[in-house]
Structure formats: C-alpha cells, structure tokens
Scaffold this motif. Structure first.
Motif, PDB file in Angstrom:
ATOM      1  N   ASP A 139       0.444   4.865  -7.797  1.00  0.00           N
ATOM      2  CA  ASP A 139      -0.824   5.157  -8.466  1.00  0.00           C
ATOM      3  C   ASP A 139      -1.046   6.661  -8.670  1.00  0.00           C
ATOM      4  O   ASP A 139      -2.102   7.198  -8.331  1.00  0.00           O
ATOM      5  CB  ASP A 139      -1.958   4.541  -7.646  1.00  0.00           C
ATOM      6  CG  ASP A 139      -3.163   4.181  -8.496  1.00  0.00           C
ATOM      7  OD1 ASP A 139      -3.035   4.118  -9.727  1.00  0.00           O
ATOM      8  OD2 ASP A 139      -4.243   3.972  -7.919  1.00  0.00           O
ATOM      9  N   ARG A 179      -4.323   6.095  -4.891  1.00  0.00           N
ATOM     10  CA  ARG A 179      -4.232   5.160  -3.763  1.00  0.00           C
ATOM     11  C   ARG A 179      -4.624   5.835  -2.454  1.00  0.00           C
ATOM     12  O   ARG A 179      -5.296   5.258  -1.618  1.00  0.00           O
ATOM     13  CB  ARG A 179      -2.810   4.606  -3.677  1.00  0.00           C
ATOM     14  CG  ARG A 179      -2.524   3.759  -2.463  1.00  0.00           C
ATOM     15  CD  ARG A 179      -2.531   2.250  -2.624  1.00  0.00           C
ATOM     16  NE  ARG A 179      -2.335   1.685  -3.914  1.00  0.00           N
ATOM     17  CZ  ARG A 179      -1.206   1.137  -4.363  1.00  0.00           C
ATOM     18  NH1 ARG A 179      -0.133   1.127  -3.611  1.00  0.00           N
ATOM     19  NH2 ARG A 179      -1.159   0.601  -5.554  1.00  0.00           N
ATOM     20  N   ALA A 186       0.815  -1.214   0.000  1.00  0.00           N
ATOM     21  CA  ALA A 186       0.000   0.000   0.000  1.00  0.00           C
ATOM     22  C   ALA A 186       0.851   1.267   0.000  1.00  0.00           C
ATOM     23  O   ALA A 186       0.601   2.196  -0.774  1.00  0.00           O
ATOM     24  CB  ALA A 186      -0.939   0.003   1.206  1.00  0.00           C
ATOM     25  N   CYS A 230      -2.854  11.268  -6.476  1.00  0.00           N
ATOM     26  CA  CYS A 230      -2.540   9.916  -6.023  1.00  0.00           C
ATOM     27  C   CYS A 230      -3.859   9.205  -5.726  1.00  0.00           C
ATOM     28  O   CYS A 230      -4.537   9.515  -4.733  1.00  0.00           O
ATOM     29  CB  CYS A 230      -1.666   9.959  -4.775  1.00  0.00           C
ATOM     30  SG  CYS A 230      -1.306   8.319  -4.108  1.00  0.00           S
TER      31      CYS A 230
END
Length: 176
Positions: free
Chosen positions: A107, A164, A19, A162
C-alpha cells in the motif's frame, strides 16, 4: 482445545502475512517512463537545403517543460534515493521521479505534502497532502499527473507513503 489453538494460530499467521507481506523485502520492480509527449521539447526545424546561399530558417521549438521545483530524496523508514521534479507545460503539471529507488512494501503511495522532507513521521499525514497515486515501481523513472486545479502553494515535499503502516519511506523537498 488443541484444534482451537491451531485454528487461532493459523488465523493469526494468515493475518500477519497479509498485513506485513514480508516477501516484499526481497522484491523489486522497475519502470522507465519517458516524459509524456506534451512535455517533450522538439528540436529546431530547418528548411530544406537549396542551392542558393541563404541563411537557414528556423522555427523556434516549443518551450520545454518548466521546472517549478526540484529536490533530492532523503530516507525515512526505508532507504530512498533519486530526484523529484514538478514540471509544467501548457497548463499541465506532473511530478517526475528520476533515478528513483526505494524498498517495496504494501500500500505505498506518492503524495505531495505541506510537511518538510526530513520531518517527523507523523507530520506527513497530519497536514495538507495531495494523493497522486500508487507507487508504480521501486526503481526507475516515473511520472505522476498532478490533478488540474490543485493549489500547489504551501506544498513543500513529495513523500513516498505507506498507508498500511502510516510511515514515510522517503521524501524530497519541493519548495512550491
């Protein structure tokens, strides 16, 4: 019991590494894209030299790309700098980032947004936005094609987003 705790800790550590991707704090990448061929203005062409004293003939170059909007990046969650321009030529539009620099992250994407640069974090994905693609590199000159038919009215910034963590790394005002 000890094995269960050890396995759980390993699963949590693996998930956390996936993550957060903490190694990206230390990574950088650079790209130096030229303007696409359809956007580069050509120079004036002159007729071949002759022995006669005649005025040189010139063919006016095709008009260079028209700048529809331009703005300097402001930092949000990560230091971000550079200039963003929306260019148009022959009906094709693109976003150009020049002298661009930001942090790496998981991401990370480039969006046009109706939120103003410097807006509160939640503003960028709450309103209208147009996804232009994944960020190509943390540094350098980059081009992102704006899809044909995209209505630019009301879009007021480019944001480095981003997905994520739902945060803006930085944004530049682009009054379109």
């Amino acid at each position: 019991m000890t094995k269960v705790v050890l396995v759980a800790a390993l699963v949590l550590l693996t998930g956390g590494l996936w993550a957060f991707q903490p190694w990206k704090i230390f990574t950088r990448s650079t790209v130096d894209e030229a303007l696409p061929a359809g956007f580069a203005a050509t120079s004036t062409q002159r007729a071949p030299a002759s022995t006669e004293q005649t005025a040189p003939t010139t063919t006016p170059p095709p008009a260079g790309p028209k700048v529809l909007a331009e703005g300097a990046f402001v930092s949000h969650e990560h230091p971000t700098a550079g200039t963003a321009r929306v260019l148009e030529q022959n009906g094709t539009r693109l976003l150009r980032l020049e002298g661009f620099s930001t942090s790496d992250g998981p991401d990370v994407h480039v969006w046009l947004s109706d939120a103003k640069a410097g807006a509160a974090e939640g503003a960028f994905d709450d309103g209208r936005y147009v996804k232009l693609g994944e960020l190509k590199a943390t540094d350098g000159n980059q081009n992102y094609e704006i899809p044909a038919g995209t209505d630019l009215a009301g879009l007021s910034s480019v944001v480095i987003w981003c997905d994520r963590f739902n945060v803006a790394f930085g944004a530049a005002p682009l009054p379109l």
